[in-house]
Scaffold this active site. Sequence first.
Site, PDB file in Angstrom:
ATOM      1  N   LEU A  87       8.519   5.179  -3.680  1.00  0.00           N
ATOM      2  CA  LEU A  87       8.532   3.767  -4.091  1.00  0.00           C
ATOM      3  C   LEU A  87       9.192   3.695  -5.460  1.00  0.00           C
ATOM      4  CD1 LEU A  87       7.560   0.754  -4.055  1.00  0.00           C
ATOM      5  CD2 LEU A  87       5.425   1.569  -5.060  1.00  0.00           C
ATOM      6  N   GLU A  88      10.164   2.781  -5.592  1.00  0.00           N
ATOM      7  CA  GLU A  88      10.729   2.520  -6.913  1.00  0.00           C
ATOM      8  C   GLU A  88      10.050   1.276  -7.471  1.00  0.00           C
ATOM      9  OE1 GLU A  88      15.348   3.943  -6.853  1.00  0.00           O
ATOM     10  OE2 GLU A  88      14.953   2.171  -5.668  1.00  0.00           O
ATOM     11  N   VAL A  89       9.493   1.391  -8.661  1.00  0.00           N
ATOM     12  CA  VAL A  89       8.942   0.217  -9.344  1.00  0.00           C
ATOM     13  C   VAL A  89       9.934  -0.174 -10.422  1.00  0.00           C
ATOM     14  CG1 VAL A  89       7.142  -0.552 -10.950  1.00  0.00           C
ATOM     15  CG2 VAL A  89       6.512   0.578  -8.816  1.00  0.00           C
ATOM     16  N   HIS A 139      10.308  -1.515  -4.731  1.00  0.00           N
ATOM     17  CA  HIS A 139      11.286  -1.237  -3.678  1.00  0.00           C
ATOM     18  C   HIS A 139      10.791  -0.116  -2.777  1.00  0.00           C
ATOM     19  CE1 HIS A 139      15.470   0.386  -2.433  1.00  0.00           C
ATOM     20  NE2 HIS A 139      15.039  -0.501  -1.578  1.00  0.00           N
TER      21      HIS A 139
END
Length: 706
Positions: free
Chosen positions: A459-461, A448
């Site tokens: 950044l979200e993983v 994301h």
Amino acid sequence: MSAFSLTSTDGIAILTLDVPGEPVNTLGRAAIEEFEARLAEIRDDRSVRAVVLISGKADNFIAGADINQFIGVRTAAEGEALSRAGQEVIDRIERFPKPIVVAIHGACVGLGCELSLACAWRVATDSPKTVIGLPEVQIGILPAAGGCQRLPRLIGVSAALDIILAGKTERAAKAQKLGLVDELVPQSILRGVALVAADRLAREGAPARPRGGSLLLDRNPIGRLIVYAQARKTVLKKTGGHYPAPLAALQAVETGLKHGIEAGLRKEARLFGELAVGDVSRNLVRIFFATNALKKDDGVPPGTGTPRPVRRLGVVGAGFMGAGIAGTAASQASVEVRLKDSDLLRVGKGLKAATDILAGQLTRRRITKYEYERKAALLSGTGGWHGFERADIVIEAVFEDLDVKRKVLADLLAQVRPEAVVASNTSTIPIARIAEGAAHPERILGMHFFSPVERMPLLEVIPTDRTSPTAIATAVQFGRRMGKTVIVVRDRPGFWVNRILSPYMNEAGLLLVEGTPIEVIDRTMTRFGFPVGPIALLDEVGIDIGAKASGVMHAAFGERMAPAPGVAKMVAAGRLGRKAGKGFYLYHDGHKTDPDPSAYRLLGVAPLASADAGEVERRLVYIMLNEAALAASEGVVRSPRDGDIGAIFGIGYPAFRGGPLRFIDTLGASRVVQTLEALTAAYGERFSPAPSLVAMAQSAGKYYPE
Ligand code: NAI
């Protein structure tokens, strides 16, 4: 083990700094002591006429002081003494009887820069890796080893303040223009040129330097007063008065220019001591350490997953986000990117938008024409699936629609290699739902990104229960190569960032329909420390996108996340925010101006003549704190550290407060619970304190027990 090695040639001593076992050179106590001992040897060696100081690291000169030493400081007096000791070392270097030439390649920042300012001559490479500057204020302190004194004397007060107050580092070419670097050379001849300079200085003495800065502003007291006043104004505008370090640095510079270098140095040291033990610096240093720790964190327990190398990226969906991802990947990670959309017209538009990111960097001189050409050549497009069979990782950024995403995923999995990682950039749909029934769930996860991709640092993983550690590590590492700070979060609606943002945005909407003026809501939150207020943020993000996300959150979490009434009316009227040139604010030539009175009419509210800003702040701040506590207790983030970093980098949560979870610690859980209870009584159940907070209040617990 020694950090310096000493050789000499033709009467020039070459001191090479290479702190053992570290990727970069930092100047801790041991290194400094050794430096002084080596200088004493050189001083006493009658055969040596001059010194060249160079680094043994591949791409680093000196990264600064050893931060661990400064965080050990317990009292202001201790801090002041530390700074005084550093200043004395730098003074001795400045007074050294033989000329010292610094040969700079790579970062020369903080104490490294202060040291080089005290040397007789500065040669630097023209490599993009060479940056020189004083970033101290970024961790809440000021240059306290003479930087606030020597830099203005060398390059003029306005140019120096420009660097010191913003905590800037400059590329070598700019540094040369400013007078901070004397000679700019290709890396291959750095050492040779430094030796020649040392020989020349030994024979001819140091050349007379013209005084830095302009006659009008920098070199007369009245002009300087104007410069100081302007600098103070700029700082206050940028920091909202929440960050004391730049103002302290300004004082140190002013004092030194008015009362002489010794008075300036004493001021520097005293202010350093005060700042070093202050809450703001402590929080900024924690963020610095957390960010560094995340750079080494692959998102899985060590030894469980080895990141796969990524040479080629596929992006599906060449819209706003897809193009941003493609351009950023080419720019930062230098990978080949194949961009796909359903028709070639859209592919073309996406490629143009991706290339524009590179063009912007060229205009701002972040990259050279050559780098621009090389990176732009990494971007290519397709209307079909050509090239996807070679991709190591594919990121999907098609419409936010579950069926479309599932279909794309199925088609995609049929094209790519058996080891390729497949990611969705969805902002709201649970990854497990997209991956349901897919052929290879172990290779599927969420990545994301935030908009605009090239500028947002987070950044979200998002792995699902079935994602393999290798896929997670590959995505995390690739995200880092794209220049992002990456947190791994649980696959719950809204993930972390949108989860804590959603109730805050809804509350802002509620305040609005109650008649709180737009500017009061936004100003209250910028005063709290956010870069923009929630209503302005909604305009930026797109009111339609915000409405869609809050609908998803409402469905997932029920009444407490009910969207604010009225937002739907804005969408229906086509007032989508900045992109439509019309939202809660007015836009003139693409620039946001004032709140738009017609927005109130559309919502059917009359703005109140007076509003209680304290209550506005309480509602907005505490609803987010409570949601952060709820989400943290569900394990949405792996640690409070990740949660705070996510909030700071994802939504601009005020860094000086350390993030929402740190802020709960600062306030104390029991105070947070009491306030939430009062808000519940006044406004309803959505403020009902998270059980984890109640438990924490009872046990006097903390997120960071230290
Ligand atoms: P967009 O509408 O600008 O782009 C979507 C693109 O996907 C369009 O060009 C469309 O033609 C293409 N597309 C649709 N179906 C396709 C298919 N079957 N095959 C190939 N291409 C197809 O949308 P945007 O804003 O770029 O959003 C994309 C994704 O990113 C969504 O999942 C969204 O939730 C997410 N996202 C959006 C953010 C934002 O601020 N706009 C922020 C973070 C995530």
